[in-house]
Each structure stands twice: as C-alpha cells, then as structure tokens.
Motif scaffolding. Structure first.
Motif, PDB file in Angstrom:
ATOM      1  N   PHE A 242      80.531  56.786  74.947  1.00 38.21           N
ATOM      2  CA  PHE A 242      81.930  56.360  74.786  1.00 38.21           C
ATOM      3  C   PHE A 242      81.988  55.221  73.775  1.00 38.21           C
ATOM      4  O   PHE A 242      81.014  54.485  73.600  1.00 38.21           O
ATOM      5  CB  PHE A 242      82.527  55.903  76.124  1.00 38.21           C
ATOM      6  CG  PHE A 242      82.772  57.030  77.086  1.00 38.21           C
ATOM      7  CD1 PHE A 242      83.956  57.757  77.023  1.00 38.21           C
ATOM      8  CD2 PHE A 242      81.826  57.366  78.053  1.00 38.21           C
ATOM      9  CE1 PHE A 242      84.189  58.788  77.916  1.00 38.21           C
ATOM     10  CE2 PHE A 242      82.065  58.386  78.938  1.00 38.21           C
ATOM     11  CZ  PHE A 242      83.242  59.118  78.867  1.00 38.21           C
ATOM     12  N   SER A 243      83.129  55.056  73.173  1.00 41.79           N
ATOM     13  CA  SER A 243      83.260  54.011  72.152  1.00 41.79           C
ATOM     14  C   SER A 243      83.163  52.625  72.757  1.00 41.79           C
ATOM     15  O   SER A 243      82.779  51.677  72.067  1.00 41.79           O
ATOM     16  CB  SER A 243      84.597  54.155  71.420  1.00 41.79           C
ATOM     17  OG  SER A 243      85.685  54.057  72.336  1.00 41.79           O
ATOM     18  N   GLN A 244      83.547  52.480  74.026  1.00 41.83           N
ATOM     19  CA  GLN A 244      83.413  51.199  74.701  1.00 41.83           C
ATOM     20  C   GLN A 244      83.254  51.471  76.190  1.00 41.83           C
ATOM     21  O   GLN A 244      83.736  52.482  76.697  1.00 41.83           O
ATOM     22  CB  GLN A 244      84.612  50.292  74.418  1.00 41.83           C
ATOM     23  CG  GLN A 244      85.946  50.886  74.816  1.00 41.83           C
ATOM     24  CD  GLN A 244      87.105  50.093  74.250  1.00 41.83           C
ATOM     25  OE1 GLN A 244      87.263  50.027  73.048  1.00 41.83           O
ATOM     26  NE2 GLN A 244      87.896  49.489  75.140  1.00 41.83           N
ATOM     27  N   PRO A 245      82.595  50.599  76.862  1.00 41.30           N
ATOM     28  CA  PRO A 245      82.336  50.865  78.292  1.00 41.30           C
ATOM     29  C   PRO A 245      83.563  50.633  79.166  1.00 41.30           C
ATOM     30  O   PRO A 245      83.634  51.165  80.273  1.00 41.30           O
ATOM     31  CB  PRO A 245      81.219  49.878  78.635  1.00 41.30           C
ATOM     32  CG  PRO A 245      81.404  48.758  77.659  1.00 41.30           C
ATOM     33  CD  PRO A 245      81.896  49.371  76.391  1.00 41.30           C
ATOM     34  N   LEU A 246      84.555  49.850  78.703  1.00 40.44           N
ATOM     35  CA  LEU A 246      85.720  49.528  79.530  1.00 40.44           C
ATOM     36  C   LEU A 246      86.989  49.727  78.700  1.00 40.44           C
ATOM     37  O   LEU A 246      87.099  49.198  77.588  1.00 40.44           O
ATOM     38  CB  LEU A 246      85.649  48.076  80.027  1.00 40.44           C
ATOM     39  CG  LEU A 246      86.840  47.591  80.861  1.00 40.44           C
ATOM     40  CD1 LEU A 246      86.944  48.391  82.156  1.00 40.44           C
ATOM     41  CD2 LEU A 246      86.710  46.093  81.157  1.00 40.44           C
ATOM     42  N   HIS A 319      86.674  55.678  87.084  1.00 41.38           N
ATOM     43  CA  HIS A 319      85.295  55.756  86.595  1.00 41.38           C
ATOM     44  C   HIS A 319      85.063  57.176  86.092  1.00 41.38           C
ATOM     45  O   HIS A 319      85.122  58.136  86.869  1.00 41.38           O
ATOM     46  CB  HIS A 319      84.298  55.398  87.703  1.00 41.38           C
ATOM     47  CG  HIS A 319      84.438  53.986  88.185  1.00 41.38           C
ATOM     48  ND1 HIS A 319      83.745  52.931  87.628  1.00 41.38           N
ATOM     49  CD2 HIS A 319      85.232  53.451  89.164  1.00 41.38           C
ATOM     50  CE1 HIS A 319      84.072  51.821  88.239  1.00 41.38           C
ATOM     51  NE2 HIS A 319      84.990  52.096  89.184  1.00 41.38           N
ATOM     52  N   VAL A 320      84.765  57.297  84.808  1.00 41.62           N
ATOM     53  CA  VAL A 320      84.691  58.612  84.165  1.00 41.62           C
ATOM     54  C   VAL A 320      83.302  58.788  83.566  1.00 41.62           C
ATOM     55  O   VAL A 320      82.724  57.839  82.988  1.00 41.62           O
ATOM     56  CB  VAL A 320      85.768  58.738  83.063  1.00 41.62           C
ATOM     57  CG1 VAL A 320      85.697  60.113  82.403  1.00 41.62           C
ATOM     58  CG2 VAL A 320      87.145  58.502  83.654  1.00 41.62           C
ATOM     59  N   GLN A 321      82.751  60.005  83.707  1.00 42.23           N
ATOM     60  CA  GLN A 321      81.497  60.346  83.037  1.00 42.23           C
ATOM     61  C   GLN A 321      81.742  61.540  82.118  1.00 42.23           C
ATOM     62  O   GLN A 321      82.549  62.415  82.420  1.00 42.23           O
ATOM     63  CB  GLN A 321      80.392  60.669  84.038  1.00 42.23           C
ATOM     64  CG  GLN A 321      80.522  62.034  84.713  1.00 42.23           C
ATOM     65  CD  GLN A 321      79.293  62.408  85.508  1.00 42.23           C
ATOM     66  OE1 GLN A 321      78.369  61.616  85.631  1.00 42.23           O
ATOM     67  NE2 GLN A 321      79.279  63.631  86.035  1.00 42.23           N
ATOM     68  N   CYS A 334      82.021  55.426  81.532  1.00 43.54           N
ATOM     69  CA  CYS A 334      82.931  54.347  81.153  1.00 43.54           C
ATOM     70  C   CYS A 334      83.884  54.096  82.316  1.00 43.54           C
ATOM     71  O   CYS A 334      83.983  54.912  83.241  1.00 43.54           O
ATOM     72  CB  CYS A 334      83.718  54.676  79.882  1.00 43.54           C
ATOM     73  SG  CYS A 334      85.013  55.914  80.126  1.00 43.54           S
ATOM     74  N   LYS A 335      84.603  52.973  82.260  1.00 43.73           N
ATOM     75  CA  LYS A 335      85.594  52.633  83.283  1.00 43.73           C
ATOM     76  C   LYS A 335      86.942  52.409  82.609  1.00 43.73           C
ATOM     77  O   LYS A 335      87.027  51.728  81.574  1.00 43.73           O
ATOM     78  CB  LYS A 335      85.161  51.384  84.045  1.00 43.73           C
ATOM     79  CG  LYS A 335      86.131  51.009  85.175  1.00 43.73           C
ATOM     80  CD  LYS A 335      85.569  49.916  86.075  1.00 43.73           C
ATOM     81  CE  LYS A 335      85.501  48.592  85.351  1.00 43.73           C
ATOM     82  NZ  LYS A 335      85.133  47.490  86.269  1.00 43.73           N
ATOM     83  N   VAL A 336      87.965  52.988  83.215  1.00 48.92           N
ATOM     84  CA  VAL A 336      89.334  52.862  82.687  1.00 48.92           C
ATOM     85  C   VAL A 336      90.147  52.064  83.702  1.00 48.92           C
ATOM     86  O   VAL A 336      90.275  52.465  84.858  1.00 48.92           O
ATOM     87  CB  VAL A 336      89.982  54.249  82.455  1.00 48.92           C
ATOM     88  CG1 VAL A 336      91.410  54.076  81.931  1.00 48.92           C
ATOM     89  CG2 VAL A 336      89.148  55.067  81.472  1.00 48.92           C
ATOM     90  N   MET A 337      90.697  50.925  83.230  1.00 46.53           N
ATOM     91  CA  MET A 337      91.572  50.107  84.075  1.00 46.53           C
ATOM     92  C   MET A 337      93.026  50.455  83.719  1.00 46.53           C
ATOM     93  O   MET A 337      93.473  50.233  82.590  1.00 46.53           O
ATOM     94  CB  MET A 337      91.328  48.616  83.832  1.00 46.53           C
ATOM     95  CG  MET A 337      89.986  48.123  84.346  1.00 46.53           C
ATOM     96  SD  MET A 337      89.837  48.243  86.149  1.00 46.53           S
ATOM     97  CE  MET A 337      91.199  47.242  86.684  1.00 46.53           C
TER      98      MET A 337
END
Length: 812
Positions: A242-246, A319-321, A334-337
């Motif tokens: 992913f481009s960024q972890p969060l 939380h997505v893989q 990665c994690k999406v808030m």
C-alpha cells in the motif's frame, strides 16, 4: 502394297539422314558470360563474327533466336549481327536454386539451308540482394528466474546472392544481458543463437528490445535487420504494497448507500496472477464496521453499506489486507480510519411542559400560557437552537427565556375575543446548522368571552313611515341590534322605553317582540289627529352585569285621501239648493257667487279644484277651477231664461279623488231689493271694522299661545327633566294631536284641529260688505282653498311637534 512399303522406307531413310546432319551442326556450342542486371540494349557479342556468318545472309536466311525454357531476354540485330540485351536479366529469378553457376541456353536458327547454332550465356552474380530475415520481429519469453548461459535459437537471415555475396556474419545491438553465438552449417550457411549473459529482473526491466543485423560479403556489403523483443516472465517474488500504512478519511453521516468512501490501491511489482490482488478485511475489523462499510475484493473500493449515524459512533477502524493470486500468495496490510462528520440531520424538538388551552379575554398582561422546552440531538452549531414565534408582531404574546432550553409563553397585550376568538400560536424552533433545520409546534389557544360589549344598532335613528288607517297589529319594521359577545352575553331582549304623552303610554300604541325586535302598531292611526311619534327602544343583553343601548324611533304617519271635500260656501242646509239673485243688467265679468270647499286631508289630498258639472247655458257663466268664482261671461239678453241652474263639483287631488257637489239656482230680476236667502246681510262700514277687529284679536290670541308653548318647551329642555313623563291636563282627545300650521293666501284659512272659523270677504258693493259665515262641525280640521287663478297653489307647511315634547292645546 509393295509400292507403299517401298515409299515409306524411302521417307524414313531421308528423315534419318536429315537428323544426323542437323545434329552434327548442333554439336558446336558457343559460350558467353555477362553479369546480371545489364541494361536493355546492352551489347553481348557479335554472332555473325563469332559464328562465321555473312551479315547480309542473316536477313535472307531468316535468322532467329530461340531461348530454351526461359523468356526471350536477348535479341539479334540482323543488320549488324550483334546479340543485344532485350530485357534485364535477374540471375535469382532464372536460377532458383542457390548454385554458383547459372546458364541461359538458346539456339540461333538459319534457314535455306537450315542451320542451328547452340549458345550458352552464363549469368554471373552481383551483390544486388541484401540479407533478409524471414521474421522481421522475433518474440522471446524468458522467465526472470532463467540462469545466465541459457541459449535461445533465433531465426536466420537469408541472402539470394551466392558466393562471396551471401551472408558473412551477424551483429547484436548492445546489451548487458544478452549476446549472440554464430555457427556455420555444413553448406556454409551461418546460424546464430541468443545467449543469456546476465540475471534478469522483470520488475527492473520487463522487456528487452534488441536489434540483430545480418551482413553479406559483397562489395559494398549489404545488411538486413530484425527486432528481438524479449519479454521477461514474472515470478511471484514481490508482496503487495500500500502507498501508506494508515489512511484517514472523513464521511458524512447519513451518506447514501453506495457512496464511495475511498479506493485502496495496493501495488504489486509482479505481473499476471502474481499481481492480481484480492482485498479483504482482517480479523481486527469490527463486525459493526463491516456492516456499515463494504470492501470490493477486486477494486479495493470501500463504500457505504449501512446507515451511518454520528450520534452512535464518531469513527471506525478498517483493517484491510491485499493478497496476490500467486501460487504462493503474498499479502500487504493497511489501516483505514473513517471519521464520521456530523450532519444537521436531527430536527430540533419542542416540548410543551405546561399549557393553558383557554384564557378569558380580560386576563392581565403577563399571564403565563405555557412552559416550553427545546432540544437538538446534533452537536456543535447543529445542536444550537433558537425558539421564535411566527408573526410575533401581530400576536399579543411573547416568549421569555427562563433558563437554558426553557421558555415561557406570556400574554403581552390585552386580548379581545371579538377581534380574534382563537389563536393558533406557532412556535418555530430552528438550529444553526447548514442548512438549518426547523420544527413547528402549534398551540391552540381559545379566548373565552366576557360581557364587555354592549349591543349596537345598525342606525342611531330610525325613521318609519306608516300610512294612516293601518290595521292594528301590523308589522312596522324590524329593529335588530348586534352584540359581538357569545352565548348569554349575546342574547338580546328588546323593549320600548316607557313614556306617557297626553296620558297615553307608548306601550299602548306600539309593541315590540322582545326576541327579534319586530315593531308592531297596536291601533289604527289617523293622520288628521296624529302626525308623528318619537320614542326610544332599548336592546339589552343577558350578560352579568347586563349591557344595553337604545335607539330613537321616529314614526311618521302618512296621509291618505280618506276625507271628502266639504263645501262651506255658499252655505246651505243638507240637500238644499242655494239660490242667488242678480239683476239682469249685470255686466260681463260680474261675480255671481263664490264656491269654497275645505278638505281635512293634507298636501295633494287637500288641494281642491272646481268644475261645472251641469249648467243651463254654458255661454252665460264661467267657473274658476282654482278659486271657485262664478262670473258672467256676457250680459243677459231678453232670450235668456230668468232662472239658471248650475251644478258645481269640488274635487280633491288625491288618489283616488274624492268630490262633493253643490247646486246653485240663479234668478235674474230687474232690480235687487234685498239679500238673498244665503244670509247676505247689508252691513255698514262700522260693522266691517268690528269684523276686522275680531279677526285681529283671534290671530293675536293664537300667536300668543304659540309663543308661550315654544317658551315652555325651551325651558323644559334647558332644565333636563327626568325621564318621567310630563303630566298634561286632560284635553278633548286622548291621543296626541299635532298642531297644524296655517297658510293664508287670498282669502284662504287653515283651521285648528278643534274647529275652524272661516271668514270670507267678498267684493264691496256700493260701500257695503257681504259676510258669509258657514256653520262648521267641531273636531275636524280642513284645508280651505280659495286661490286666484293667477297664483299657483302653495304647499301647506306642517309644523310637527315631537312626541317627546308637550303638545299645544287646541284653540277654543
């Protein structure tokens, strides 16, 4: 038969001989060598010289060139004997096989005698063809896991030329990953292999484009090229990333289902199935979040799936893989808030805590009507509310903020139920969101009636005209008052305010329906006795305390032509004939008699005119229709009879008209000795004087009484007497009698209601006055008309006295 056999044998011998001869000539072959691609018309050889032939015989012997198994590339010039190029010769098209020698065979044939010369033309190769690859582009698929030194066969180039002009070598464009290996076959042809010299990495260099060049040995050398496209095949050696972890994203609450929150785009340096990613939630994602947000496994698109409510939760963690589809799959995380943005989606609420649904209209200003509370479930500006009254400027109410979120609804102005009996008070609560939301709450407030309005009539003064001789109990009019109050405060009762006039109560003359105000006459009125009435009617409501108002009613009695004219002059007994005596020597225009009639009616009904109904001689007398004078129209003749009979009718102007008649018998004599039977008395001038004195005294007494009456009325009004009726001494009649006014016009008098004295003056004859005094019945008033023809009849002037005023007594 033997002859035929002999003939056939002879022909066979000749043919064999001829063939042998020609074959001998053909055994000698002439050879030439020329390069290919010579221009047309180029010189090859001089056949005449080389074959030992006479140039001139070439035409005579029909020399021709026969090319064997090929096109006619050459031609013979029969004039010079030269062999010339007729068409360009391509060695590669003549000799299809790749050999070092290529010959073009032909025969030169001469006739007379026949002779054949064999010629062989050797076509020598030139470097006119470049090397050519059968495939201009070669594609190779090489796995990035292939070790260095691996060999890959390539398609060779071909060259139509032969010998030194054929392919000599190959060259490869510069590459740090590949080189070539050239090999020579048993037939001398060159072969080339592609050799991997370095380690391939598809993620670094997925495609290699090389140029392979084949060069021949000609002078100058020719070359041909081919492209080599090398696709480096992928292996699953890279995990998704992913481009960024969060990631952080804001989503408005109440977003519609299907709204895209964001699209995750993980990258995998591999390709093919190794780069095909599948997105999914991990076990760290809550079930509530998975119910509200959907994740597309192929595109990584996160969409709203459920109803998002800021008031329930303000944020979510997803939380997505991303996992590839390789044989040994690799994954990235990665994690999406997701932060929920509050929307102004909750309407403010109004709650009525205490309410009075009805108020009396006389409540004091500041009276509490209701306690109201307001609230809003949103936050920030979306949860701040304002409470207002719709159209507050026109309402007698106001809102007073008592505490945070609580308001009091108070009376701000005096209430009036008759103006507005019911209020629909709209409370409007509005938040400060964008756009603002509002909610209305309606309070129905009923205003209770208080007896604060007196009844009112539509008019302050009513004038009612009633024709005399009306039927007792007849409806005169309907007087209605209006009271804007309600119920018992609105129920009205009508009655006549008592007042006695000439010992007569108004309730004996008139009656009113107490419920609806219908006014009735209780007796029959006589215009000649009663002219008008003035009294009050009161309307009173049933409230506590009751309120009332009154109105003045003026009843005017209208005259009806109900009286017949009464002839008062010349006077006669009932049914008798009036006799007049005049001398026969009377001149033209002499006044014979004067008919006077009076009518107790008024105005047009009392206006009397005179007409001749019967006459002995219409040429002898004339009658004035207005003043009733009978005059001679000519002098008497000896033929005229001594007695003349006249019937005169006196008719009023009413509708229908009423009339009375009088018969006058006129006798003519030579000389007049005494008065006629009409009580004509000769008086001296002193008698005339006494009569004038009586008239002056009578008129003075009437004027004096009138003046005294006016003064008494003025004094009574100035003293403001109590509502009690004034006691009036008994008179000749119980009902109110209106005094008539008198009009004097050319010997015309109007009598009082008691009785009338009429004095009539005639013309003076020889210093004497004739006085006629008729007897008039008591108790009736009459209109006496004796108007000259030259004067228009005047309207009598009525002086009507109010029923609230003391009436004047009748004259004696």
């Amino acid at each position: 038969m033997a002859l035929i056999v002999a003939l056939l044998r002879t022909r066979l011998i000749v043919a064999v001989f001829t063939f042998i001869t020609l074959w001998g000539f053909a055994l000698s072959i002439t050879r030439y060598s020329i390069p290919e691609e010579m221009e047309e018309g180029s010189f090859v050889a001089n056949l005449a010289t080389d074959l030992g032939l006479d140039v001139r015989s070439l035409v005579q012997r029909r020399a021709k060139l026969d090319v064997i198994h090929s096109k006619n590339y050459l031609d013979i010039n029969k004039e010079t004997g030269e062999l010339l190029i007729r068409q360009k010769i391509d060695r590669e098209s003549i000799c299809m096989t790749k050999t070092t020698s290529c010959f073009l065979k032909m025969d030169v044939i001469l006739e007379n005698p026949i002779r054949i010369f064999n010629i062989e033309l050797e076509i020598m190769d030139i470097n006119d063809n470049a090397p050519l690859f059968r495939r201009r582009t070669m594609h190779l698929d090489i796995s990035e896991a292939t070790p260095p030194g691996e060999r890959f066969s390539l398609t060779n180039a071909v060259d139509a030329d032969v010998g030194a002009n054929s392919i000599k070598t190959y060259y490869l464009s510069e590459s740090k990953y590949f080189n070539i290996d050239i090999q020579t076959g048993s037939d001398g042809s060159k072969y080339v292999d592609l050799v991997l010299s370095g380690i391939l990495d598809r993620e670094d260099h997925a495609v290699h484009n090389l140029i392979l060049t084949a060069v021949d040995g000609g002078v100058p050398p020719r070359s041909g090229t081919a492209s080599i496209v090398i696709n480096v095949l992928d292996i699953n050696d890279n995990a998704p990333l992913f481009s960024q972890p969060l990631f952080a994203v804001n989503v408005s609450e109440n977003s519609a289902a299907g709204t895209v929150v964001m699209t995750l785009n993980a990258s995998d340096l591999d390709e093919g199935s190794n780069a095909q990613l599948i997105y999914s939630y991990t076990l760290y994602t809550s079930e509530k979040a998975q119910e509200l947000f959907s994740l597309d496994p192929n595109s990584g698109e996160i969409k709203v799936k459920g109803v998002i409510d800021y008031e329930e939760s303000q944020s979510f963690e997803l939380h997505v893989q991303a996992q590839d589809r390789g044989a040994n799959p690799l994954s990235g995380h990665c994690k999406v808030m997701v932060f929920i943005t509050d929307l102004n989606d909750n309407y403010p609420e109004v709650t009525i805590k205490s309410l009075k649904s009805a108020l009396a209209e006389d409540v004091a200003v500041g009276t509490l009507i209701a306690v109201v509370s307001v609230s809003d479930m949103d936050s920030g500006d979306n949860g701040q509310v304002e409470l207002t009254l719709n159209q507050q400027e026109s309402l007698p109410f106001l809102l007073n903020k008592s505490s945070e979120g609580y308001f009091e609804l108070l009376v701000s102005k005096p209430l009036d139920r008759e103006v507005i009996s019911k209020y629909d008070i709209t409370l409007r609560v509005t938040d400060k969101g964008s756009p603002p939301l509002s909610e209305n709450e309606i309070i129905n407030l009923e205003i209770l009636d208080v007896n604060d309005n007196a009844p009112t009539f539509s008019q302050s003064f009513y004038t009612i005209h009633v024709m005399e001789n009306n039927l007792p109990g007849a409806l005169l009019t309907s007087l209605s008052a209006f009271d804007p109050d309600l119920n018992e405060n609105q129920y009205l009762v009508y009655f006549i305010m008592e007042k006695e006039i000439v010992n007569t109560s108004m309730s004996m003359l008139f009656s009113i329906n107490p419920e609806n105000g219908d006014l009735y006459a209780l007796k029959t009125f006589d215009y000649e006795r009663e002219r008008d009435f003035l009294f009050h009617i009161e309307a009173r409501d049933s409230g506590v305390p009751p309120l009332s108002s009154n109105v003045t009613v003026h009843i005017i009695i209208l005259d009806q032509n109900d009286n017949t004219p009464l002839i008062v002059s010349p006077w006669r007994a009932q049914g008798s004939v009036v006799e007049e005596v005049i001398p026969r020597s009377t001149d033209k225009g002499h006044l014979v008699a004067k008919v006077i009639a009076i009518d107790a009616d008024s105005e047009q009904n009392a206006r009397v005119t005179y007409q001749l109904l019967q006459i002995t001689d219409a040429t002898l007398f004339s009658l004035d229709q207005y003043n009733g004078e009978i005059r001679t129209t000519r002098m008497f003749s000896y033929r005229d009879p001594r007695q003349q009979r006249l019937v005169i009718v006196a008719k009023d102007n009413g509708e229908p008209a009423r009339s009375a008649t009088v018969t006058i018998k006129i006798s003519t004599v030579e000389h007049v000795i005494s008065f006629s039977e009409t009580t004509e008395l000769p008086l001296e001038y002193d008698v005339f004087t006494d009569l004038n004195l009586y008239l002056v005294i009578g008129l003075g007494a009437v004027s004096f009484l009138l003046l005294i009456t006016i003064l008494v009325i003025i004094v009574l009004k100035c003293q403001k007497p109590k509502p009690k009726a004034i006691k009036i001494p008994p008179a000749n009649r119980n009902s109110l009698i209106s005094q008539r006014s008198s009009t004097i016009a050319d010997s015309t008098l109007i009598s009082s209601d008691a009785y009338w004295y009429s004095l009539f003056l005639a013309e003076t004859r020889k210093g004497k006055v004739v006085v006629r005094q008729p007897i008039i019945p008591k108790g009736a008033g009459y209109f006496v008309s004796s108007i000259p023809r030259s004067i228009e009849p005047s309207e009598p002037t009525d002086s009507r006295a109010s029923t609230l005023e003391e009436s004047r007594r009748e004259l004696p």
